[in-house]
Design a protein around this motif. Sequence first.
Motif, PDB file in Angstrom:
ATOM      1  N   ARG A   1      48.673  82.950  47.509  1.00  0.00           N
ATOM      2  CA  ARG A   1      48.019  83.902  46.601  1.00  0.00           C
ATOM      3  C   ARG A   1      48.392  85.300  47.041  1.00  0.00           C
ATOM      4  O   ARG A   1      48.954  85.498  48.107  1.00  0.00           O
ATOM      5  CB  ARG A   1      46.497  83.764  46.713  1.00  0.00           C
ATOM      6  CG  ARG A   1      45.934  82.598  45.964  1.00  0.00           C
ATOM      7  CD  ARG A   1      44.435  82.756  45.870  1.00  0.00           C
ATOM      8  NE  ARG A   1      43.804  81.559  45.343  1.00  0.00           N
ATOM      9  CZ  ARG A   1      43.763  81.240  44.072  1.00  0.00           C
ATOM     10  NH1 ARG A   1      44.329  82.017  43.182  1.00  0.00           N
ATOM     11  NH2 ARG A   1      43.168  80.136  43.675  1.00  0.00           N
TER      12      ARG A   1
ATOM     13  N   ASP B   1      46.844  84.167  39.563  1.00  0.00           N
ATOM     14  CA  ASP B   1      48.234  84.227  40.046  1.00  0.00           C
ATOM     15  C   ASP B   1      48.365  83.330  41.265  1.00  0.00           C
ATOM     16  O   ASP B   1      47.666  83.532  42.261  1.00  0.00           O
ATOM     17  CB  ASP B   1      48.608  85.671  40.431  1.00  0.00           C
ATOM     18  CG  ASP B   1      48.875  86.526  39.209  1.00  0.00           C
ATOM     19  OD1 ASP B   1      48.883  85.987  38.102  1.00  0.00           O
ATOM     20  OD2 ASP B   1      49.081  87.735  39.380  1.00  0.00           O
ATOM     21  N   LEU B   2      49.264  82.369  41.164  1.00  0.00           N
ATOM     22  CA  LEU B   2      49.394  81.397  42.252  1.00  0.00           C
ATOM     23  C   LEU B   2      50.829  80.887  42.336  1.00  0.00           C
ATOM     24  O   LEU B   2      51.477  80.696  41.318  1.00  0.00           O
ATOM     25  CB  LEU B   2      48.427  80.233  41.982  1.00  0.00           C
ATOM     26  CG  LEU B   2      48.227  79.178  43.051  1.00  0.00           C
ATOM     27  CD1 LEU B   2      47.492  79.758  44.251  1.00  0.00           C
ATOM     28  CD2 LEU B   2      47.414  78.015  42.501  1.00  0.00           C
TER      29      LEU B   2
ATOM     30  N   TYR C   1      43.941  88.461  39.549  1.00  0.00           N
ATOM     31  CA  TYR C   1      44.235  88.154  40.956  1.00  0.00           C
ATOM     32  C   TYR C   1      44.105  86.640  41.198  1.00  0.00           C
ATOM     33  O   TYR C   1      44.968  86.026  41.808  1.00  0.00           O
ATOM     34  CB  TYR C   1      43.260  88.929  41.853  1.00  0.00           C
ATOM     35  CG  TYR C   1      43.192  88.459  43.281  1.00  0.00           C
ATOM     36  CD1 TYR C   1      44.137  88.879  44.224  1.00  0.00           C
ATOM     37  CD2 TYR C   1      42.190  87.598  43.707  1.00  0.00           C
ATOM     38  CE1 TYR C   1      44.072  88.438  45.537  1.00  0.00           C
ATOM     39  CE2 TYR C   1      42.121  87.153  45.011  1.00  0.00           C
ATOM     40  CZ  TYR C   1      43.064  87.578  45.924  1.00  0.00           C
ATOM     41  OH  TYR C   1      43.006  87.142  47.213  1.00  0.00           O
ATOM     42  N   HIS C   2      43.036  86.066  40.691  1.00  0.00           N
ATOM     43  CA  HIS C   2      42.712  84.667  40.956  1.00  0.00           C
ATOM     44  C   HIS C   2      43.677  83.700  40.269  1.00  0.00           C
ATOM     45  O   HIS C   2      43.955  82.625  40.793  1.00  0.00           O
ATOM     46  CB  HIS C   2      41.274  84.403  40.496  1.00  0.00           C
ATOM     47  CG  HIS C   2      40.756  83.056  40.875  1.00  0.00           C
ATOM     48  ND1 HIS C   2      40.510  82.699  42.183  1.00  0.00           N
ATOM     49  CD2 HIS C   2      40.446  81.963  40.127  1.00  0.00           C
ATOM     50  CE1 HIS C   2      40.070  81.466  42.216  1.00  0.00           C
ATOM     51  NE2 HIS C   2      40.025  80.993  40.990  1.00  0.00           N
TER      52      HIS C   2
END
Lengths: 190, 86
Positions: A26, A96-97, A93-94
């Motif tokens: 992350r 995107d992996l 943010y969360h």
Amino acid sequence: MAISPPFLEKIFPGKEPGEQVLMYVRRHWIVLVRIIIRTMMFALVPIVALFIVVNTLIVNIETGSTAYILLVLGLSLYYLFVALFFYHDWLDYHLDLWIVTNLRIINIEQKRLFSRTVAQQDIERVQDITCDIHGKLPTLLDFGNVTIQTAGEKIQFVFEQVAHPQEVAKEIMRIHREVATTRRQEGSTN
Amino acid sequence: MELPLFIFPLIYLVVFAIYLFFAGIHIYHVARFGFFDFRARLMTFAFIGSILLILGATAMLLAPVDWAGTLSLSSPSIYGDLPTFP
């Protein structure tokens, strides 16, 4: 770095049998800290502005007056949108992996609310990995971009603002070599 | 010409309905794409909690307002009954 199976199943539409997650990355936590600081600043703006206006201009806003109603409703909407923008940034943010398995590299990116990219590439096609750390803060906190160039195609995977980019690059290269060796051995035995 | 005061909360409710639509889409995104882990749940509950807190505070602050009142558009001031030039 283990992921719980239900979570893994959901983010893996079309997970192949025998596929194992070896690494998932992350963005660095500093990205989240920046979002929090920005939200706090936005939340403080009306409080500071009201304090200055009330103390310097000596404005008398009576409870129940039209100005009071407009102020309360305006501030209410303002804070509702501050909360929504914070949630939006956190979501970005969360969601995107980057996942590295023994078969492929998967790039899941939420660009905007209605724009989402899921790209994947065979791990064996990895040709070149570059990591970039630019700036004082990234150098201090050890975060930056990892760019993966794959063979034969113009596809570039960029792991953006990830922690320990050099280690991530080394690990991907190691996985790539391991997979390539295993596949070669399997090919020669068949 | 006079404007009833309850027009302001009505406008607020219209904006809030649009807001709820976008908030719903955001929550749907988290749930739909399978990232609804502990952190996502915590953040979603915090988000919903903050909405309820803001709505509660708004309702509390607007409780003493007499909504039967009107706003005279010919009034020289919107700052209560205080004259603009005393």
